[in-house]
Write an enzyme that holds these catalytic residues in place. Structure first.
Site, PDB file in Angstrom:
ATOM      1  N   ALA A  66       0.744  -1.054  -0.089  1.00  0.00           N
ATOM      2  CA  ALA A  66       0.071   0.140  -0.108  1.00  0.00           C
ATOM      3  C   ALA A  66       0.949   1.294  -0.075  1.00  0.00           C
ATOM      4  CB  ALA A  66      -0.858  -0.266   1.267  1.00  0.00           C
ATOM      5  N   GLY A 110       0.690  -5.018   0.997  1.00  0.00           N
ATOM      6  CA  GLY A 110      -0.321  -5.324   0.136  1.00  0.00           C
ATOM      7  C   GLY A 110       0.164  -5.724  -1.385  1.00  0.00           C
ATOM      8  N   GLU A 113      -0.024  -9.666  -0.916  1.00  0.00           N
ATOM      9  CA  GLU A 113      -1.406  -9.876  -0.832  1.00  0.00           C
ATOM     10  C   GLU A 113      -2.147  -9.785  -2.202  1.00  0.00           C
ATOM     11  OE1 GLU A 113      -1.999  -6.629   1.970  1.00  0.00           O
ATOM     12  OE2 GLU A 113      -3.308  -8.008   3.295  1.00  0.00           O
ATOM     13  N   GLU A 133       3.893  -4.862   7.510  1.00  0.00           N
ATOM     14  CA  GLU A 133       3.005  -4.154   8.276  1.00  0.00           C
ATOM     15  C   GLU A 133       3.161  -3.614   9.654  1.00  0.00           C
ATOM     16  OE1 GLU A 133       2.210  -6.204   5.904  1.00  0.00           O
ATOM     17  OE2 GLU A 133       0.544  -5.715   4.542  1.00  0.00           O
TER      18      GLU A 133
HETATM   19  N1  DAK Z   1       4.636   3.422  -0.210  1.00  0.00           N
HETATM   20  C1  DAK Z   1       4.979   4.556  -0.780  1.00  0.00           C
HETATM   21  N2  DAK Z   1       6.110   4.689  -1.493  1.00  0.00           N
HETATM   22  C2  DAK Z   1       7.049   3.514  -1.501  1.00  0.00           C
HETATM   23  C3  DAK Z   1       6.749   2.423  -1.048  1.00  0.00           C
HETATM   24  C4  DAK Z   1       5.451   2.143  -0.441  1.00  0.00           C
HETATM   25  N3  DAK Z   1       4.884   1.082   0.268  1.00  0.00           N
HETATM   26  N4  DAK Z   1       7.974   1.633  -1.078  1.00  0.00           N
HETATM   27  C5  DAK Z   1       8.796   2.172  -1.668  1.00  0.00           C
HETATM   28  N5  DAK Z   1       8.388   3.703  -1.775  1.00  0.00           N
HETATM   29  C6  DAK Z   1       8.951   4.759  -2.403  1.00  0.00           C
HETATM   30  C7  DAK Z   1      10.129   5.110  -1.523  1.00  0.00           C
HETATM   31  O1  DAK Z   1       9.588   6.022  -0.680  1.00  0.00           O
HETATM   32  C8  DAK Z   1      11.069   5.934  -2.366  1.00  0.00           C
HETATM   33  O2  DAK Z   1      10.534   7.088  -3.050  1.00  0.00           O
HETATM   34  P1  DAK Z   1      11.207   8.596  -2.983  1.00  0.00           P
HETATM   35  O3  DAK Z   1      11.806   8.561  -1.434  1.00  0.00           O
HETATM   36  O4  DAK Z   1      12.327   8.165  -4.046  1.00  0.00           O
HETATM   37  O5  DAK Z   1      10.176   9.458  -3.411  1.00  0.00           O
HETATM   38  C9  DAK Z   1      10.996   4.874  -3.646  1.00  0.00           C
HETATM   39  O6  DAK Z   1       9.791   4.225  -3.629  1.00  0.00           O
HETATM   40  C10 DAK Z   1      12.020   3.867  -3.781  1.00  0.00           C
HETATM   41  O7  DAK Z   1      12.210   3.287  -2.456  1.00  0.00           O
HETATM   42  P2  DAK Z   1      13.408   3.173  -1.569  1.00  0.00           P
HETATM   43  O8  DAK Z   1      14.328   4.192  -1.895  1.00  0.00           O
HETATM   44  O9  DAK Z   1      13.094   3.079  -0.095  1.00  0.00           O
HETATM   45  O10 DAK Z   1      14.211   1.736  -2.233  1.00  0.00           O
HETATM   46  P3  DAK Z   1      15.126   1.078  -1.620  1.00  0.00           P
HETATM   47  O11 DAK Z   1      15.689   0.035  -2.599  1.00  0.00           O
HETATM   48  O12 DAK Z   1      16.034   1.606  -0.508  1.00  0.00           O
HETATM   49  O13 DAK Z   1      14.264   0.059  -0.472  1.00  0.00           O
HETATM   50  C11 DAK Z   1      12.373  -1.220  -0.029  1.00  0.00           C
HETATM   51  C12 DAK Z   1      13.267  -0.718  -1.034  1.00  0.00           C
HETATM   52  C13 DAK Z   1      11.065  -2.053  -0.566  1.00  0.00           C
HETATM   53  C14 DAK Z   1      12.840  -2.215   1.142  1.00  0.00           C
HETATM   54  C15 DAK Z   1      11.646   0.021   0.788  1.00  0.00           C
HETATM   55  O14 DAK Z   1      11.233   1.058  -0.115  1.00  0.00           O
HETATM   56  C16 DAK Z   1      10.466  -0.385   1.743  1.00  0.00           C
HETATM   57  O15 DAK Z   1      10.735  -0.880   2.859  1.00  0.00           O
HETATM   58  N6  DAK Z   1       9.281   0.222   1.194  1.00  0.00           N
HETATM   59  C17 DAK Z   1       8.127  -0.075   1.986  1.00  0.00           C
HETATM   60  C18 DAK Z   1       7.642  -1.711   2.042  1.00  0.00           C
HETATM   61  C19 DAK Z   1       6.567  -1.733   2.901  1.00  0.00           C
HETATM   62  O16 DAK Z   1       6.489  -1.335   4.033  1.00  0.00           O
HETATM   63  N7  DAK Z   1       5.482  -2.067   2.425  1.00  0.00           N
HETATM   64  C20 DAK Z   1       4.273  -2.479   3.123  1.00  0.00           C
HETATM   65  C21 DAK Z   1       3.247  -1.225   2.958  1.00  0.00           C
HETATM   66  S1  DAK Z   1       1.813  -1.307   4.134  1.00  0.00           S
HETATM   67  C22 DAK Z   1      -4.851  -2.536   6.339  1.00  0.00           C
HETATM   68  C23 DAK Z   1      -5.169  -2.371   4.765  1.00  0.00           C
HETATM   69  C24 DAK Z   1      -4.095  -2.271   4.097  1.00  0.00           C
HETATM   70  C25 DAK Z   1      -2.640  -2.633   4.725  1.00  0.00           C
HETATM   71  C26 DAK Z   1      -2.486  -2.844   5.932  1.00  0.00           C
HETATM   72  C27 DAK Z   1      -3.791  -2.756   6.741  1.00  0.00           C
HETATM   73  N8  DAK Z   1      -5.886  -2.322   7.268  1.00  0.00           N
HETATM   74  C28 DAK Z   1      -7.304  -2.876   6.852  1.00  0.00           C
HETATM   75  C29 DAK Z   1      -5.867  -2.449   8.824  1.00  0.00           C
HETATM   76  C30 DAK Z   1      -1.810  -2.547   3.821  1.00  0.00           C
HETATM   77  C31 DAK Z   1      -0.376  -2.120   4.085  1.00  0.00           C
HETATM   78  C32 DAK Z   1       0.737  -2.190   3.428  1.00  0.00           C
HETATM   79  O17 DAK Z   1       0.779  -2.802   2.424  1.00  0.00           O
END
Ligand code: DAK
Length: 259
Positions: A66, A110, A113, A133
């Site tokens: 997400a 997500g 998922e 998450e």
């Molecule tokens: N969202 C927004 N931007 C993201 C992103 C994300 N999930 N993942 C990466 N980006 C963006 C980064 O911010 C960066 O943007 P700029 O800073 O350049 O503007 C760009 O993509 C490149 O990322 P990185 O610079 O971080 O790249 P690295 O190679 O250093 O790292 C990484 C890659 C995948 C390890 C890192 O980007 C990372 O940790 N990203 C976040 C992954 C994450 O946490 N994903 C889960 C998201 S939460 C719910 C409903 C839905 C959900 C949950 C609950 N309820 C009903 C309760 C769903 C939740 C999720 O999916």
């Protein structure tokens, strides 16, 4: 229909849907989910495809989850709408034609998922999967707690979801989170080969087999077997069944008409 954040390409009977926000590692913001919904509701049903591949644009990510930036300051109401939008999109995929997630990089939260909502998962040997998450103070809410548990069992699902740690493609295959791992550069070729194989089979049979597996999974065995019987009986009455068996007896390839 013009899309900005997804891209759809057709190759014969197969479609490929690219999530196309590589600058954000294909994170799913509301606009991207909205385009996916329009594609799945308004475009895909009219295409007459036999299989759909879902993958991420660029070389780094399938979908990194997400969109955290967008989610950060959502109101409670907006957050609920966001959940409903994503869950609806994933259900459209789950209830549609056979789908293959070609996991070309990060499949996180997500994104993982989304792969779980597809029927089969093929991962590049560079892919990384997980549910980070809990590091953000939430937990998977787009079907992850349910679909991961059904696919890999509660123990492994809890280990992945409670720790938020990423696993590599080989480990994902070992625990049954993905069905195949292939060299990165061969990913799309392998996904297309699999999609083409499915596309050659009896379309009614494949479609009803999907219904039998998905709907039967949550029933007790007796009810599920009744469902299987009624669905396979529909196949038996189809022209495709006659063609499939006739082709076998005549030692030729069948030509299915989806009738
Ligand atoms: N969202 C927004 N931007 C993201 C992103 C994300 N999930 N993942 C990466 N980006 C963006 C980064 O911010 C960066 O943007 P700029 O800073 O350049 O503007 C760009 O993509 C490149 O990322 P990185 O610079 O971080 O790249 P690295 O190679 O250093 O790292 C990484 C890659 C995948 C390890 C890192 O980007 C990372 O940790 N990203 C976040 C992954 C994450 O946490 N994903 C889960 C998201 S939460 C719910 C409903 C839905 C959900 C949950 C609950 N309820 C009903 C309760 C769903 C939740 C999720 O999916």
């Amino acid at each position: 229909m013009a899309f900005k954040l997804i891209e759809y390409k057709r190759e014969g009977d197969i479609g490929v849907l690219y999530i196309n926000r590589p600058q954000a590692l294909n994170a799913l913001n509301r606009e991207t989910l909205g385009e996916m919904k329009s594609f799945l509701k308004d475009v895909l049903p009219g295409e007459g495809l036999r299989a759909l591949i879902v993958t991420g644009a660029g070389d780094k990510a399938f979908v990194a989850g997400a969109d955290i930036k967008e989610m950060y300051d959502m109101t409670d109401g907006e957050f609920e709408d966001y959940i409903e939008l994503a869950q609806g999109v994933y259900e459209l995929i789950e209830n549609s034609i056979p789908s293959i997630a070609a996991i070309n990089g990060y499949a996180l939260g997500g994104g993982c998922e989304l792969a779980l909502a597809c029927d089969v998962r093929i991962a590049s040997d560079k892919a990384k999967l997980g549910f980070p998450e809990v590091k953000l103070g939430i937990f998977p809410g787009w079907g992850g707690t349910q679909r991961a548990t059904r696919l890999i069992g509660p123990g492994k699902a809890k280990e992945l979801i409670f720790t938020g740690e990423m696993i590599d493609a080989q480990e994902a295959q070992r625990i049954g989170l993905v069905e195949r791992v292939v060299p990165h550069e061969k990913l799309m070729e392998e996904a297309k080969n699999l999609a083409s194989t499915i596309a050659k089979r009896g379309p009614i049979a494949v479609r009803l087999a999907k219904t039998a597996i998905n709907a039967g999974y949550d029933m007790d065995l007796k009810k599920a077997l009744l469902l299987e019987k009624s669905l396979v009986s529909i196949c038996f009455k189809s022209e495709d069944r006659v063609e499939g068996m006739k082709a076998f007896l005549e030692k030729r390839e069948p030509s299915f008409k989806s009738k």
